[in-house]
Scaffold this motif. Sequence first.
Motif, PDB file in Angstrom:
ATOM      1  N   TYR A  94       0.872  -1.179   0.000  1.00 18.17           N
ATOM      2  CA  TYR A  94       0.000   0.000   0.000  1.00 18.17           C
ATOM      3  C   TYR A  94       0.901   1.218   0.000  1.00 18.17           C
ATOM      4  CZ  TYR A  94      -3.381   3.509   1.525  1.00 18.17           C
ATOM      5  OH  TYR A  94      -4.173   4.644   1.623  1.00 18.17           O
ATOM      6  N   ILE A 132      -0.941  -2.644  -4.519  1.00 15.95           N
ATOM      7  CA  ILE A 132      -0.280  -3.453  -5.553  1.00 15.95           C
ATOM      8  C   ILE A 132      -0.087  -4.865  -4.982  1.00 15.95           C
ATOM      9  CG2 ILE A 132       1.739  -3.709  -7.030  1.00 15.95           C
ATOM     10  CD1 ILE A 132       2.229  -0.694  -6.657  1.00 15.95           C
ATOM     11  N   GLN A 173      -2.566   3.576  -3.107  1.00 21.69           N
ATOM     12  CA  GLN A 173      -2.697   2.536  -4.124  1.00 21.69           C
ATOM     13  C   GLN A 173      -2.257   1.177  -3.564  1.00 21.69           C
ATOM     14  OE1 GLN A 173      -0.598   3.682  -7.659  1.00 21.69           O
ATOM     15  NE2 GLN A 173      -2.215   5.096  -8.323  1.00 21.69           N
ATOM     16  N   HIS A 233       0.768   5.431  -0.879  1.00 19.83           N
ATOM     17  CA  HIS A 233       0.091   6.654  -1.299  1.00 19.83           C
ATOM     18  C   HIS A 233      -1.307   6.378  -1.861  1.00 19.83           C
ATOM     19  CE1 HIS A 233       4.325   7.939  -1.190  1.00 19.83           C
ATOM     20  NE2 HIS A 233       3.849   9.163  -0.914  1.00 19.83           N
TER      21      HIS A 233
END
Length: 277
Positions: free
Chosen positions: A59, A65, A63, A61
């Motif tokens: 995690y 992934i 977002q 900022h």
Amino acid sequence: MDAAALRVTMRESSVEVVRGDSVVLPCSFFTSSPLSRLNVIWTLAPLSSPEAPMQVIVYDHGQVIEDPSLIGRVAFTGLPWSADIILNGTRVSDAGVYRCMVNNPPEVADPGIGELVLNVLAPPSLPECQWEGHADLGGSVTLACTVAEGVPTPEIHWDKLNPEEISLPINMEGDLTGSVQIVNVSSQTSGLYRCSATNLLGTENCYVSLSVYSPPDSSSGVLQGVLLTLSMSLVLLALLVLVLWLHRTGQDRMWREEEDCYNEIRYTPSLMKRSFV
């Protein structure tokens, strides 16, 4: 502001899950700064290859992934207030050491990294049974059983099921293979054998049917030969008696026929003489 305000804690040091189920991996943190620059990274050092850690989920900022191999199976559950993740459809390969790393600039994490161990439990896989050796009378046979998977490591047992159930001593060759050696086999060795692989999640079995070949008893063969010879002798004797009887009967018939012919010739002249008187 305390330069070491960020703290990371793991509510559990180890977690267990049954293969195929879902599990939450907890990671808590405390920070006094805004969460706009929060960064969370989860990594895994698999039990199978701890020297090669992999990234699980990130995690950064705002977002998320995921590792390509885990897409659809891993997710955060409480962002931005906690760094807990859930792992769905667990596999044995998911087991290992998980690390949760949290950063929230400008704060400095202390210690900033939490760690826990995930154990994925699995019932024994279906064992494979086989035998090798010589199943002739007096030979030697080895029964082997191998199970590919099971957590905790399955215990392996060998039993003979018939004519009566007997537990057999076993030689372990590593954690997942157990064998039994049977020497000087006899007809009593024949029967059905079972290998059982057991752990706290269940038991799986495989079977071997063993037939010991016993050559015919030589004394029995001699007796059979004697009986066969006697039978043939009796048959030949009966045939001889029959031939003699037929021969004797034929001779008696010929004698009677010759006697009849002789009587006819003897009386014929007298009959002829009377006819001319």
